[in-house]
Design a protein around this motif. Structure first.
Motif, PDB file in Angstrom:
ATOM      1  N   TRP A 223       0.832  -1.203   0.000  1.00  0.00           N
ATOM      2  CA  TRP A 223       0.000   0.000   0.000  1.00  0.00           C
ATOM      3  C   TRP A 223       0.870   1.256   0.000  1.00  0.00           C
ATOM      4  O   TRP A 223       0.608   2.206  -0.730  1.00  0.00           O
ATOM      5  CB  TRP A 223      -0.918  -0.014   1.215  1.00  0.00           C
ATOM      6  N   ARG A 224       1.930   1.259   0.827  1.00  0.00           N
ATOM      7  CA  ARG A 224       2.828   2.418   0.879  1.00  0.00           C
ATOM      8  C   ARG A 224       3.504   2.643  -0.465  1.00  0.00           C
ATOM      9  O   ARG A 224       3.616   3.775  -0.930  1.00  0.00           O
ATOM     10  CB  ARG A 224       3.880   2.236   1.980  1.00  0.00           C
TER      11      ARG A 224
ATOM     12  N   LYS B  47       1.654   7.099  -6.556  1.00  0.00           N
ATOM     13  CA  LYS B  47       0.588   8.064  -6.853  1.00  0.00           C
ATOM     14  C   LYS B  47       1.029   9.475  -6.532  1.00  0.00           C
ATOM     15  O   LYS B  47       0.794  10.415  -7.283  1.00  0.00           O
ATOM     16  CB  LYS B  47      -0.693   7.729  -6.102  1.00  0.00           C
ATOM     17  N   LEU B  48       1.675   9.639  -5.372  1.00  0.00           N
ATOM     18  CA  LEU B  48       2.119  10.971  -4.967  1.00  0.00           C
ATOM     19  C   LEU B  48       3.208  11.495  -5.891  1.00  0.00           C
ATOM     20  O   LEU B  48       3.313  12.705  -6.110  1.00  0.00           O
ATOM     21  CB  LEU B  48       2.625  10.938  -3.518  1.00  0.00           C
TER      22      LEU B  48
ATOM     23  N   GLN C 161       2.383   1.790  -3.437  1.00  0.00           N
ATOM     24  CA  GLN C 161       1.376   2.298  -4.372  1.00  0.00           C
ATOM     25  C   GLN C 161       1.077   3.774  -4.090  1.00  0.00           C
ATOM     26  O   GLN C 161       0.977   4.582  -5.010  1.00  0.00           O
ATOM     27  CB  GLN C 161       0.101   1.472  -4.265  1.00  0.00           C
ATOM     28  N   ALA C 162       0.953   4.141  -2.828  1.00  0.00           N
ATOM     29  CA  ALA C 162       0.678   5.532  -2.465  1.00  0.00           C
ATOM     30  C   ALA C 162       1.841   6.438  -2.851  1.00  0.00           C
ATOM     31  O   ALA C 162       1.636   7.549  -3.341  1.00  0.00           O
ATOM     32  CB  ALA C 162       0.399   5.641  -0.968  1.00  0.00           C
ATOM     33  N   THR C 163       3.064   5.947  -2.672  1.00  0.00           N
ATOM     34  CA  THR C 163       4.242   6.729  -3.027  1.00  0.00           C
ATOM     35  C   THR C 163       4.271   6.982  -4.530  1.00  0.00           C
ATOM     36  O   THR C 163       4.565   8.099  -4.982  1.00  0.00           O
ATOM     37  CB  THR C 163       5.522   6.002  -2.585  1.00  0.00           C
TER      38      THR C 163
END
Length: 89
Positions: free
Chosen positions: A78-79, A85-86, A81-83
């Motif tokens: 999850w981290r 996206k950011l 994937q979030a990184t």
């Protein structure tokens, strides 16, 4: 907090006795009813919470749990994937 009105029907003698009891407690009827309502909501929440804790403990006792490694792997994915996206990727 938005205020609302609650109308209810009750025996005139009960109303008089209740208001007298409230006065003896240096409160008014509305204050006592609000207190009762808050306490009722809190008791209901506490009962629900205790049920949830008991269910979780029973689940753990059955061994129906997720391993720490599995949780960490999911969190790492999850981290990542979030990184991405950011970063706009």
């Amino acid at each position: 907090m938005t205020q609302a009105t609650l109308n209810l029907r009750l025996d005139a003698e009960l109303k008089a006795d209740f208001l007298e009891a409230a006065k003896a407690m240096d409160r008014n009827g509305s204050q006592l009813i609000r207190d009762f309502m808050r306490e009722t909501v809190q008791r209901q929440h506490d009962a629900w919470f205790r049920e949830q804790v008991q269910a979780g403990m029973a689940q753990a006792d059955r061994g129906d749990v997720i391993s720490g490694e599995s949780v960490e792997a999911s969190a790492a994915a999850w981290r990542a994937q979030a990184t991405k996206k950011l970063a706009g990727r």
